[in-house]
Enzyme design. Structure first.
Site, short mmCIF file in Angstrom:
data_model
loop_
_atom_site.label_atom_id
_atom_site.label_comp_id
_atom_site.label_asym_id
_atom_site.label_seq_id
_atom_site.Cartn_x
_atom_site.Cartn_y
_atom_site.Cartn_z
N ASP A 13 -12.22 -28.71 -11.50
CA ASP A 13 -12.66 -30.16 -11.85
C ASP A 13 -11.63 -31.12 -11.66
OD1 ASP A 13 -11.05 -29.15 -13.91
OD2 ASP A 13 -11.92 -30.35 -15.29
N HIS A 243 -1.42 -26.24 -15.95
CA HIS A 243 -2.13 -25.24 -16.32
C HIS A 243 -2.92 -24.54 -15.29
CE1 HIS A 243 -2.03 -27.76 -20.15
NE2 HIS A 243 -2.39 -28.87 -19.48
O1 RIB Z 1 -6.79 -27.89 -20.78
C1 RIB Z 1 -6.08 -28.04 -19.69
C2 RIB Z 1 -7.39 -27.94 -18.65
O2 RIB Z 1 -8.26 -29.01 -18.97
C3 RIB Z 1 -6.87 -28.10 -17.34
O3 RIB Z 1 -7.75 -27.42 -16.23
C4 RIB Z 1 -7.19 -29.31 -16.85
O4 RIB Z 1 -7.36 -29.81 -15.52
C5 RIB Z 1 -8.46 -29.75 -17.59
O5 RIB Z 1 -9.47 -29.45 -17.23
CA CA Z 2 -9.08 -28.16 -14.50
#
Ligand code: RIB
Ligand code: CA
Length: 318
Positions: A13, A243
């Site tokens: 995303d 992340h």
């Molecule tokens: O909580 C972190 C996640 O949420 C990551 O994938 C960030 O891009 C959002 O989508």
């Molecule tokens: Ca993400």
């Protein structure tokens, strides 16, 4: 020595940490990205798809980018995370619109077609809400038998959530889809906030990516300014988190992580929406957990070696 190349579909995303992860995957010689399947989450579905195309074009690649789910399985449209990722999902950097076209298949159709074409070979790396994976399971109930593994950035075993006290954003955004995905019989490796929030990256890190790779690293450095401002609120230093790159790093070097086996349930009621309740093996006698498939959850990460892997991989000339 022959190097293993992992075929993946990157479900994303985009999103700033998604962009960093996508370029990391493109740069890694151990990873063969068959396509990007996009999904709503950080930004609406149309923007996620357009951003996926932009990133593929910036990397000068020609791989399919599909548009995916725009809504969670149950409930209203998401509120999105523009306050973290900017109005454009890239930290308001005025990046030009992509020139190419989206693949005509939906994200779920693409996942199913590729899984049938390469049975047992593909790892789904999911770094957004799990809506497309749940839709793909509906299209092809035998999908788990066709997929090698599912590496997820999302959830949290022991750390607090980042949307509610108990829920992480990707799982919270489509808790019903996550429940379907975590209940299916495929090998799941989960990289949640236990490890991703354990490793804050200072601005020096994105400067290193930019120095090694002015185009891709330069983009990440520029986009991460807005993102860093968000993550640095209430702190004396400046940091941000990448992340989404963690489940990819595991494919290149699993020894970077300590993995704990156990069974997981996803909360779908309003109070526990998106909560990932994890029971390490042997820790519960509750059927509610024991009837779930056994998964692996990352509970520890080697900071210096992971940081070096990111920087070294960005430095590779393609
Ligand atoms: O909580 C972190 C996640 O949420 C990551 O994938 C960030 O891009 C959002 O989508
Ligand atoms: Ca993400």
């Amino acid at each position: 020595m022959t190097q293993t190349t992992h075929k993946i579909i990157l479900d994303t995303d985009p999103g700033i940490d998604d962009a960093m992860a996508i370029f990391f995957a493109f740069q890694a010689s151990e990873i063969d990205v068959l396509g990007l399947t996009t999904v709503f989450g950080n930004v609406p579905a149309d923007m996620a798809a357009k951003n996926g195309l932009s990133l593929v074009e910036l990397a000068n690649l020609d791989i399919p980018v599909c548009k995916g789910a725009a809504m969670p399985h149950v409930g209203p449209e998401s509120s999105y995370a523009h306050f973290v990722h900017g109005d454009d999902g890239f930290g308001n950097i005025n990046h030009p619109a992509p020139k190419g076209e989206l693949d005509p298949r939906s994200s779920a159709q693409f996942i199913v077609e590729m899984a049938r074409k390469h049975p047992g070979e593909i790892t789904l790396v999911a770094v957004g809400p799990l809506s497309n994976l749940a839709l793909a399971l509906k299209l092809e109930p035998e999908l788990p038998a066709l997929i090698k593994a599912v590496n997820i950035m999302g959830g949290s075993a022991f750390a607090p959530g980042n949307v509610t006290p108990v829920a992480e954003a990707n799982i919270w955004n489509d808790a019903h889809a996550a429940d379907i995905v975590f209940s299916a019989s495929w090998p799941i490796n989960m990289f949640g906030l236990d490890v991703t929030y354990d490793l804050p990256f200072p601005p020096d890190f994105t400067a290193s990516l930019a120095a090694r790779n002015p185009v891709l690293g330069g983009f990440v450095q520029k986009a991460a300014e807005f993102y860093t401002t968000f993550y640095s609120q209430g702190r004396d230093d400046k940091v941000c988190y990448f992340h989404d790159a963690f489940p990819l790093a595991y494919m290149i070097d699993p020894s970077l992580f300590e993995m704990t086996e156990g069974q997981l349930r996803v909360g779908t009621d309003p109070l526990h929406k998106g909560q990932t309740s994890f029971a390490p093996l042997g820790s519960t006698s509750s059927e509610l957990w024991l009837n779930q498939p056994i998964i692996k959850v990352a509970t520890k990460v080697d900071h210096p070696r992971l940081t070096k892997l990111f920087i070294d991989t960005y430095a590779i000339k393609r």
